[in-house]
Write a protein that holds these residues in place. Structure first.
Motif, PDB file in Angstrom:
ATOM      1  N   ASN A  30       5.596 104.540 -52.686  1.00 42.62           N
ATOM      2  CA  ASN A  30       4.264 104.556 -52.120  1.00 42.62           C
ATOM      3  C   ASN A  30       3.205 104.983 -53.117  1.00 42.62           C
ATOM      4  N   TRP A  31       3.561 105.916 -53.968  1.00 40.99           N
ATOM      5  CA  TRP A  31       2.563 106.471 -54.888  1.00 40.99           C
ATOM      6  C   TRP A  31       2.540 105.753 -56.227  1.00 40.99           C
ATOM      7  N   ARG A  32       3.501 104.833 -56.437  1.00 42.88           N
ATOM      8  CA  ARG A  32       3.625 104.126 -57.718  1.00 42.88           C
ATOM      9  C   ARG A  32       2.341 103.399 -58.136  1.00 42.88           C
ATOM     10  N   PRO A  33       1.597 102.756 -57.197  1.00 41.08           N
ATOM     11  CA  PRO A  33       0.372 102.064 -57.647  1.00 41.08           C
ATOM     12  C   PRO A  33      -0.603 102.979 -58.376  1.00 41.08           C
ATOM     13  N   ARG A  34      -0.569 104.308 -58.099  1.00 47.92           N
ATOM     14  CA  ARG A  34      -1.481 105.230 -58.796  1.00 47.92           C
ATOM     15  C   ARG A  34      -0.841 105.866 -60.024  1.00 47.92           C
TER      16      ARG A  34
END
Lengths: 399, 399
Positions: free
Chosen positions: A132-136
């Motif tokens: 979930n946090w990979r895009p950031r």
């Protein structure tokens, strides 16, 4: 055809293990110990049917129209009352209804992460959170919550939030002890950092009484309505039915307000029908009535799995018998065993496990495996472990 | 208490109009022409109750367990068949089920936008789309689809995607003509850029036969399964019930695969219960049976609103009578009228409208208002327009 625009960069971090895992679903006769699914025997279909019927028949406006962004007020009130205890006083302003626990993690990332932000995270960590946090592209500070040299103040200082699963963590199945919970809460109050208490397995204690929630521990220093740094995540996926896609975030009103903006963009609101059924499942006592049966079923499966592991795996792995949750975490005795490779060899032998690499933000840990015990019957669990022993020897022979 | 971590920067772009709008819901006796809600009279509660009952009773595993990330296969097949026509051959590999149209916009942003990416967008544009993409701070290239000097190739070259609502756009209610649809599709094929056809109002034609979808136009040059550049977004929110939170993305299989990764992170899957009900509402013909009643109700309301506007507003605004959708877009004759201020004055007079600023990526357009005609009864629509006339004169008197 002209070239199409590039996809966002985060999609380049593809995870071959996930692709292998998804493909595994199609192998006939496979014993899948790699997932995290509830047993399908737990659902009281007749009672759930009645709730679905009355939800639409008696509450058409709430179930068929757009729901308020933060959720149906009566469900927010019910969740607030259900978690209020001792010094902890919650109101609906502390509660946001989400589409399951996954969406809660997504929304928190949306409101707290910039490119390259720092996150303190229990490690190994839940794959879905990392995805979930990979895009950031956050920078992770690992916290080994069972380690003697844990320094939560150092880990949390300057971090946007700390991420923890204190009850029977996914993937390790470990329980965070009371002293460490207190230290994490104190560190959050001291540093000001948000502390996520992700609690999908909080009702699944098979042997002992539940430990205090960090949300409750934090309330001693927080006002009413609760205004502390703990962000608590709950879900019906384990105690009622994942197909409802209902979860909740309990947090300071300031955080709930900000999350509402992200929720509105993400999907406007959660299905009113699913919220009404959830409300009624709690209000009528159905969810609480289901729990003893769930615990009996999962305890017996945990016992069957651990007995089979004791019989077939003691020379190959070390593990701790979990006192709750859905998983056993097993570490290979021989460091030459690559558990990414073991996953592939396991599939050839008709058993699927999850390798540790997918729970490591860096993807480097190839030492361990996660084994689920809630989904399969006892017989299948035994078969799965027998196959795993054979597969492990085969993988070691080629290592 | 130490300072808490900063929220993500995009949250600083707060929108006072949205806050005013949300607060308006609490004013007693208010006629709300500012929203975009369906009339609540459209729901056949008895039929929907039966579908909810049989969904759980007859399909417990599909409704109560986790659904596949991309959606129930039978619902994906049904959507694929429903849109296949002429040269357009769709399979389930072209379909992803989402939690309503809002989530579709969110997922597209997640897989296509980097910080500062370029987006070509019909303007004025749907507020929810702009909100969704705000965290990535895209650069917008406006496309006025009704303008004589429209150059879609120039607008789309180098853009990650083009965003359009060809049928009765939100906010303007305008229909994009056949020639412009063809030019947009040709430009997408020529430049390689993705072309979003967001179509929540595609069934709401009150006077004429529906225009061809850009998805269908694009199929003449695309293979089977469809592999063209159009990304089509549909939803049950307007033709069935928004409380189900069911939408779908139809696109090239390559795009569906990538969106699946984003969907899995966002909320794992959409509620199986809501998917089963949606499937059955289409498969039994309920949705198609509902449509004539919806069209009759909304056509009568459109007529009542336009008659009241003809009576009370011709000296104050100009507008086009829409042939479908949910909105009339009215532009002030006097450029001194600030429609942000008109919104506030309107609330004092018991009527709520949406000002044009919220549909402008730059927030600069204060010339127009959006008026909804689907939610209120004909009587209330007339009252609302009478109040709007009074409020507009009051706002002009102080301008």
């Amino acid at each position: 055809m002209p070239q199409r625009p590039a996809f966002a960069k985060w999609l380049d971090d593809t995870n071959d293990v996930t692709a292998t895992f998804l493909a595994a679903g199609r192998i006939p006769g496979l014993v899948n110990l790699g997932g995290g699914l509830p047993g399908t025997e737990i659902w009281p279909v007749e009672d759930m049917t009645k709730l679905a019927t009355s939800a639409v028949a008696d509450h058409a406006d709430e179930t068929l129209a757009y729901a308020p962004v933060a959720g149906l007020p009566k469900l927010r009130d019910l969740i607030a009352a259900r978690y209020s205890e001792g010094d902890l006083t919650l109101t609906r302003d502390n509660v946001l209804i989400t589409a399951g626990g996954a969406q809660a993690l997504n929304l928190i990332g949306t409101v707290l992460l910039e490119e390259g932000s720092t996150v303190a995270s229990q490690t190994p960590a839940y794959l879905g959170a990392l995805d979930n946090w990979r895009p950031r592209q956050p920078v992770y500070r690992p916290m080994r919550l069972e380690a003697n040299d844990l320094d939560p103040v150092a880990a949390m200082t300057g971090a946007q939030f700390a991420y923890t699963v204190p009850n029977f963590s996914n993937p390790t199945g470990k329980l965070v002890n009371a002293a460490t919970r207190r230290r994490l809460v104190d560190a959050a109050h001291h540093t000001g950092t948000w502390l996520i208490e992700d609690d999908p397995y909080g009702t699944l204690y098979y042997d002992d009484a539940p430990m205090p929630r960090m949300l409750t521990l934090s309330a001693e220093e927080a006002g009413a309505p609760y205004d502390g740094p703990v962000i608590y995540l709950g879900t019906v996926s384990k105690e009622l039915a994942p197909g409802l896609r209902i979860g909740w975030i309990i947090a300071a009103p300031e955080m709930i307000e900000v999350l509402k903006a992200a929720k509105q963009s993400a999907d406007m609101c959660t299905s009113g029908l699913c919220q009404q059924i959830t409300h009624d499942a709690f209000a009528t006592g159905l969810a609480d009535d289901m729990l003893p049966n769930i615990l009996d079923l999962y305890r017996a499966r945990r016992d069957a799995l651990c007995a089979a592991m004791d019989e077939h795996l003691p020379d190959l792995f070390t593990w701790e018998r979990p006192t709750g949750g859905m998983f056993v975490w097993a570490t290979a005795k021989d460091p030459a065993l690559d558990t990414n490779r073991l996953m592939e060899v396991g599939l050839e032998h008709g058993v699927c496990i999850s390798p540790s690499s997918v729970f490591d933000p860096e993807g480097r840990d190839h030492s361990s495996i996660r084994i689920n015990f809630t989904y399969n019957t006892e017989d299948k669990l035994v078969t799965g472990i027998e196959r795993l022993a054979t597969a492990t020897r085969a993988a070691l022979a080629e290592a």
